[in-house]
Design an enzyme around this catalytic site. Sequence first.
Site, PDB file in Angstrom:
ATOM      1  N   HIS A 275      81.519  57.736  39.762  1.00 54.17           N
ATOM      2  CA  HIS A 275      81.204  59.157  39.555  1.00 54.17           C
ATOM      3  C   HIS A 275      79.705  59.369  39.486  1.00 54.17           C
ATOM      4  O   HIS A 275      78.960  58.570  38.926  1.00 54.17           O
ATOM      5  CB  HIS A 275      81.943  59.740  38.348  1.00 54.17           C
ATOM      6  CG  HIS A 275      81.532  59.242  36.997  1.00 54.17           C
ATOM      7  ND1 HIS A 275      80.478  59.788  36.292  1.00 54.17           N
ATOM      8  CD2 HIS A 275      82.058  58.291  36.199  1.00 54.17           C
ATOM      9  CE1 HIS A 275      80.373  59.183  35.122  1.00 54.17           C
ATOM     10  NE2 HIS A 275      81.309  58.264  35.034  1.00 54.17           N
ATOM     11  N   ASP A 287      76.516  54.556  32.906  1.00 53.06           N
ATOM     12  CA  ASP A 287      77.644  55.481  33.058  1.00 53.06           C
ATOM     13  C   ASP A 287      77.199  56.722  33.820  1.00 53.06           C
ATOM     14  O   ASP A 287      76.758  57.687  33.199  1.00 53.06           O
ATOM     15  CB  ASP A 287      78.186  55.854  31.673  1.00 53.06           C
ATOM     16  CG  ASP A 287      79.439  56.694  31.731  1.00 53.06           C
ATOM     17  OD1 ASP A 287      80.114  56.679  32.773  1.00 53.06           O
ATOM     18  OD2 ASP A 287      79.738  57.364  30.736  1.00 53.06           O
ATOM     19  N   GLU A 321      83.196  63.879  36.484  1.00 46.97           N
ATOM     20  CA  GLU A 321      84.151  62.988  35.809  1.00 46.97           C
ATOM     21  C   GLU A 321      84.079  63.150  34.305  1.00 46.97           C
ATOM     22  O   GLU A 321      85.103  63.155  33.612  1.00 46.97           O
ATOM     23  CB  GLU A 321      83.874  61.532  36.195  1.00 46.97           C
ATOM     24  CG  GLU A 321      84.866  60.529  35.624  1.00 46.97           C
ATOM     25  CD  GLU A 321      84.506  59.990  34.249  1.00 46.97           C
ATOM     26  OE1 GLU A 321      85.362  59.346  33.614  1.00 46.97           O
ATOM     27  OE2 GLU A 321      83.355  60.215  33.794  1.00 46.97           O
ATOM     28  N   GLU A 322      82.848  63.281  33.797  1.00 48.25           N
ATOM     29  CA  GLU A 322      82.651  63.259  32.349  1.00 48.25           C
ATOM     30  C   GLU A 322      83.332  64.424  31.635  1.00 48.25           C
ATOM     31  O   GLU A 322      83.631  64.333  30.450  1.00 48.25           O
ATOM     32  CB  GLU A 322      81.149  63.262  32.013  1.00 48.25           C
ATOM     33  CG  GLU A 322      80.395  62.024  32.463  1.00 48.25           C
ATOM     34  CD  GLU A 322      80.751  60.783  31.664  1.00 48.25           C
ATOM     35  OE1 GLU A 322      81.641  60.859  30.789  1.00 48.25           O
ATOM     36  OE2 GLU A 322      80.148  59.727  31.925  1.00 48.25           O
ATOM     37  N   ASP A 349      83.469  52.027  37.133  1.00 50.66           N
ATOM     38  CA  ASP A 349      83.036  52.943  36.077  1.00 50.66           C
ATOM     39  C   ASP A 349      83.185  52.288  34.712  1.00 50.66           C
ATOM     40  O   ASP A 349      83.939  52.738  33.854  1.00 50.66           O
ATOM     41  CB  ASP A 349      83.845  54.253  36.128  1.00 50.66           C
ATOM     42  CG  ASP A 349      83.383  55.266  35.061  1.00 50.66           C
ATOM     43  OD1 ASP A 349      82.287  55.064  34.498  1.00 50.66           O
ATOM     44  OD2 ASP A 349      84.112  56.230  34.793  1.00 50.66           O
ATOM     45  N   HIS A 420      77.128  57.222  26.554  1.00 48.96           N
ATOM     46  CA  HIS A 420      76.940  58.633  26.200  1.00 48.96           C
ATOM     47  C   HIS A 420      75.818  58.865  25.187  1.00 48.96           C
ATOM     48  O   HIS A 420      75.891  59.789  24.378  1.00 48.96           O
ATOM     49  CB  HIS A 420      78.247  59.230  25.647  1.00 48.96           C
ATOM     50  CG  HIS A 420      79.362  59.273  26.626  1.00 48.96           C
ATOM     51  ND1 HIS A 420      80.614  59.797  26.328  1.00 48.96           N
ATOM     52  CD2 HIS A 420      79.447  58.860  27.922  1.00 48.96           C
ATOM     53  CE1 HIS A 420      81.410  59.696  27.377  1.00 48.96           C
ATOM     54  NE2 HIS A 420      80.715  59.130  28.356  1.00 48.96           N
TER      55      HIS A 420
END
Length: 463
Positions: A275, A287, A321-322, A349, A420
Site C-alpha cells: 500500500h 509501513d 489501506e490505513e 505489508d 504508526h
Amino acid sequence: MRSVFLALALASSAAAATPFSADTLSHAQSLRQHAMSSDHAFEVVESLTTEVGPRLAGSDGDARAVAWAKARFEAMGFDHVRLEPVTIPHWERGYADARVTLPFPQPLVITALGNSVGTPEGGIEAPIVRFATLADLEAADPAEVKGKLAFIDHRMERFKDGRGYGPVVKARGQGAVAAAKKGAAGLLLRSVSTSAHRFAHTGVMRYVDGVAKIPAVAISGPDADQLTRMLQRDPKIQVKLELEAMDHGETTSYNVIGEITGQSQPEEIVLIGAHLDSWDEGTGALDDGAGVGIVTAAAGHILALKQRPARTIRVVLYAAEEIGLIGAKAYRDAHQDTLAQHYVAAEADFGAGPIYRFDTRVNEQALPAMTALQQQLAPLGVERGHNQTWGGPDVSVLPPLGVPVAGLAMDGTDYFDYHHTPDDTLDKIRPEAIQQSAAVYTLFAWLMANAEAELRPIPMPQP
C-alpha cells in the site's frame, strides 16, 4: 494398454512434482543472484520517504505519492501503467494535547486516532476510569463510565509473526463506540505497540450510526503506565483533552498499477502488492514504504533480465489501506469480471523483513508444487509454512471470492515498536533485510508466473 496407463500416470506424477521447466529454474537462479546483488528495494524506499514523506490518505502527500509511483513505473519500463480512481475520506488530525490536571499535574504524550472527531472548543476535562481490556469496558456498569474518559490499558505482546496485534487492535477500532454506549466523554487508549519508548501509535478507529461520536486518542506506553500508577495512589485522576481533528469530506486517490505482460498466458495474473499511503506521523518507511520497495524491486529485477514470464505480473500499490482497505475493496470491485483470471496474489505489508516462511491458500492438489517453489526459496532462508494464509491486508479481500493467495511471512519482532509513530523512518530499515525480501518476492513472482499447477479451488476461509 496397462503399460500406457502406467506411463501416463508416471508422467502426470512427475509433472505434479516438477511444476517448473528447466529454463524457468535456470532463470530463477539468475534472478536470485541479480536480486541479492542489488539495492533497488532500499533505493525505492529512500526515494519515496525522502521525496514524498508522509502520505496520509487524501492529503497532498498522498497525491504526490501517486504521481511519484506512476513516474517511477513508467521509467522502469512496465508494459502498462495506469491509475485507477478510489473515492476516500480525507481526515486530518490537527492539534492534540492531553494533561493530567489533578491531583498530579503533568503532560501526556498522545496522538489522535484516525477518523476521530475533535473536542469542543476549550477541550474536555474529566475523571478517567481504567479498563484492562475492551471486554472489561463492554461489561462495565454505565454509571461507572458516564461523563468520564474511558482508559483502555491493554498491553500488546511481542511475537515474531505479530500475532499479538489482533487481540489488542480491536480496542482501537471499537473502543470509542463501546465507551460512548456507556456515556463516556472520550477514549484514552494505550498505544497498540510493543515499544517502551514514549511515542503514541496512531491508527484508524470507527464510529457507528446511532452512537454518539466521542474523541479518541492513543497514549504512549510509558504514559499509560504512568496513569495506572497514579490511579493506584488516587482513584480520582482528572485529565484535560484537547483535539482539533477535522473531517474534510470525500476526495479521490488512486491505485497505481504496473504490468509485465505475460508471453504465453497474458490473461492470467500474478499480483504482488503493497500500500502506497501511510500515516502522517513518520515518513511511512516500514509501513508501507518497505512493501512498495520490495514489490517494485521484484518487478524491476524481472524487467532487468529481459526474459518474459508466461503469465502477466501485476504490481498494485493500493490506496488508503490505513483507513480501511479502501483501495483494496475498490480494486476487488473494479476487477470482478477478471478475478477468475487472477492466478495468485501476495502482499508485502509487515516491514522490511527478512522473509522466513512461505504460506499459501491453494488447492490441496497443488501443495507439492508449492513445496517445490519453497525449495527454490530455501537458499534465501525461507521455510515452508501452512495453507491457511490470507495473503496480507489488501489481498485478504480476494480469498472469499476464490482467489488463491500466498503469504511471505516477514520477521516482525520489532515492527510494532515503530508502527504508526513518528519513529517510522528510513533508518529503521536494514538494507540487507529488504534486499532478501525483494529477492524472495522476485523468485515468487517469477516462479508463480511460470508454474504448471492448478491452484483452484482454494480451501474457503471460515467467516
